[in-house]
Write an enzyme that holds these catalytic residues in place. Structure first.
Site, PDB file in Angstrom:
ATOM      1  N   ASP A 160      -5.438  -3.485   8.181  1.00 29.90           N
ATOM      2  CA  ASP A 160      -6.460  -3.480   7.128  1.00 29.90           C
ATOM      3  C   ASP A 160      -6.579  -4.888   6.536  1.00 29.90           C
ATOM      4  O   ASP A 160      -6.928  -5.059   5.362  1.00 29.90           O
ATOM      5  CB  ASP A 160      -6.121  -2.449   6.031  1.00 29.90           C
ATOM      6  CG  ASP A 160      -7.341  -2.074   5.184  1.00 29.90           C
ATOM      7  OD1 ASP A 160      -8.462  -2.474   5.537  1.00 29.90           O
ATOM      8  OD2 ASP A 160      -7.155  -1.396   4.155  1.00 29.90           O
TER       9      ASP A 160
ATOM     10  N   HIS B 295       0.825  -1.215   0.000  1.00 25.64           N
ATOM     11  CA  HIS B 295       0.000   0.000   0.000  1.00 25.64           C
ATOM     12  C   HIS B 295       0.858   1.264   0.000  1.00 25.64           C
ATOM     13  O   HIS B 295       0.415   2.317  -0.466  1.00 25.64           O
ATOM     14  CB  HIS B 295      -0.929   0.033   1.223  1.00 25.64           C
ATOM     15  CG  HIS B 295      -2.123  -0.855   1.084  1.00 25.64           C
ATOM     16  ND1 HIS B 295      -2.040  -2.223   1.206  1.00 25.64           N
ATOM     17  CD2 HIS B 295      -3.426  -0.575   0.827  1.00 25.64           C
ATOM     18  CE1 HIS B 295      -3.245  -2.733   1.032  1.00 25.64           C
ATOM     19  NE2 HIS B 295      -4.099  -1.767   0.799  1.00 25.64           N
TER      20      HIS B 295
HETATM   21 FE    FE Z   1     -10.353   1.375   3.307  1.00 24.80          FE
END
Ligand code: FE
Length: 352
Positions: A254, A231
């Protein structure tokens, strides 16, 4: 239990060697000493943004699944878990809350609602079908255990959402949003101080409109970071560490239910997710959460930034709790969760 000659990393002080006695979760005694050490004792890790783990998905989890999830995460050092929903129907979110409210495990600390009150243009892997503007009747019932709502300030009805959330002591985190610097500045003055997975699904930095990144650097926002090597580039992580600094960074995973299960095809609330070489993507190529474990997030951050152990305790636990209004105190009489790690940051034991 007593830990002898451990290096205790105290986020409000500095690290020191000590013997520490803990009984039923309460610190009984801390004896500082001048000795060599082998293991490091950190405050327990906090994951405020995670959608799933080892086949368990927040959106379909039963109360038993939530309890298992919390137990499984002990091997990751996570002692405060905030299962995170995705943009979904009101009924589905209410069902998640109902199951969560029945679950019992000391690590289960609250729910994070990611969407559905976000910007469709910044959906990322949120299902656009369920993304919507805000009005009071769209708010799920039973919000008692909701601690964080990721929302976009530019959507219709946001002002109302913010005032209801504030009255219920729910933190709004700006995310999946195209907000400009001026919007961040406006809402920061109103009391919002958190940004969801910077800078993913947010307005990027431009020299005439510095967007979310500029706001995070120039204002006092706490920022969630997904340090999975996918990310964010290592350079971006270094940039955030040097500009925003370790006092406002909150590491998150996440992670999705595929985490820990290997490559394959998975489901994210009606969207097909393909995991290949640990990278989770939708069929359109968008990143779809991560398969990052918390223990790897800790190692990645330490390796990329070269931060101190004290700074590591801030980004892995202290900041996340402080942002939610709780301060960790490590002193006799306090109930504190810990994680014992070796010098390479491998988890040895989690003490809940
Ligand atoms: Fe998100």
């Amino acid at each position: 239990m007593i830990f002898e000659n451990v290096l205790l990393v105290n986020p409000t002080e500095k690290e020191f060697v000590c013997d520490i006695e803990i009984e039923n979760g309460t610190i009984i005694n801390i004896k500082k000493k001048d000795a060599s050490w082998k293991y490091i004792l950190f405050p327990g890790f906090v994951d405020t943004h995670t959608h799933g783990y080892m086949g368990i998905d927040c959106m379909s989890a039963s109360s038993k699944d939530f309890e298992n999830w919390a137990s499984l995460l002990e091997k990751e050092g996570v002692t405060y878990l905030f299962p995170t929903t995705v943009s979904a129907s009101k009924t589905s979110i209410e069902k998640v809350l109902e199951e969560f409210n029945k679950a019992k495990h000391p690590s289960l600390s609250g729910i994070h609602l990611e969407g559905p009150f976000v910007n469709k243009e910044k959906a990322g892997a949120q299902n656009k079908e369920f993304i919507t503007s805000f009005s009071q009747e769209k708010l799920p019932k039973n919000l008692d255990n909701v601690k964080i709502i990721t929302a976009a300030p530019e959507i219709e009805g946001f002002e109302k959402l913010y005032s209801i959330s504030s009255s219920k002591k729910i933190k709004i985190s700006i995310g999946h949003s195209d907000a400009k610097f001026s919007d961040y500045s406006f809402w920061y003055r109103k009391g919002i101080n958190r940004i969801t997975h910077l800078p993913n699904a947010l307005r990027p930095l431009h020299h005439r409109e510095v967007g979310a990144v500029g706001a995070a650097v120039l204002l006092g926002f706490y920022v969630e970071l997904i340090v999975d090597g996918i990310h964010l580039s290592p350079e971006f992580v270094k940039f955030v560490y040097k500009t925003i600094g370790p006092s406002r960074i909150i590491l998150i995973t996440d992670s999705i239910s595929a985490t820990g299960l290997g490559d394959g095809k998975y489901d994210l609330y009606g969207l097909e997710v393909y995991v290949k070489n640990n990278v989770a993507r939708l069929s359109n190529g968008n990143l779809a959460g991560s398969t990052l474990t918390f223990s790897n997030a800790v190692k990645n951050f330490a390796k990329i930034t070269g931060c101190s152990l004290h700074e590591l305790s801030l980004v892995t636990s202290y900041n996340a709790l402080k942002n939610l209004g709780n301060e960790i105190k490590i002193q006799p009489g306090e109930r504190t969760k810990f994680v014992l790690v070796d010098q390479d940051l491998n988890i040895i034991k989690t003490i809940i």
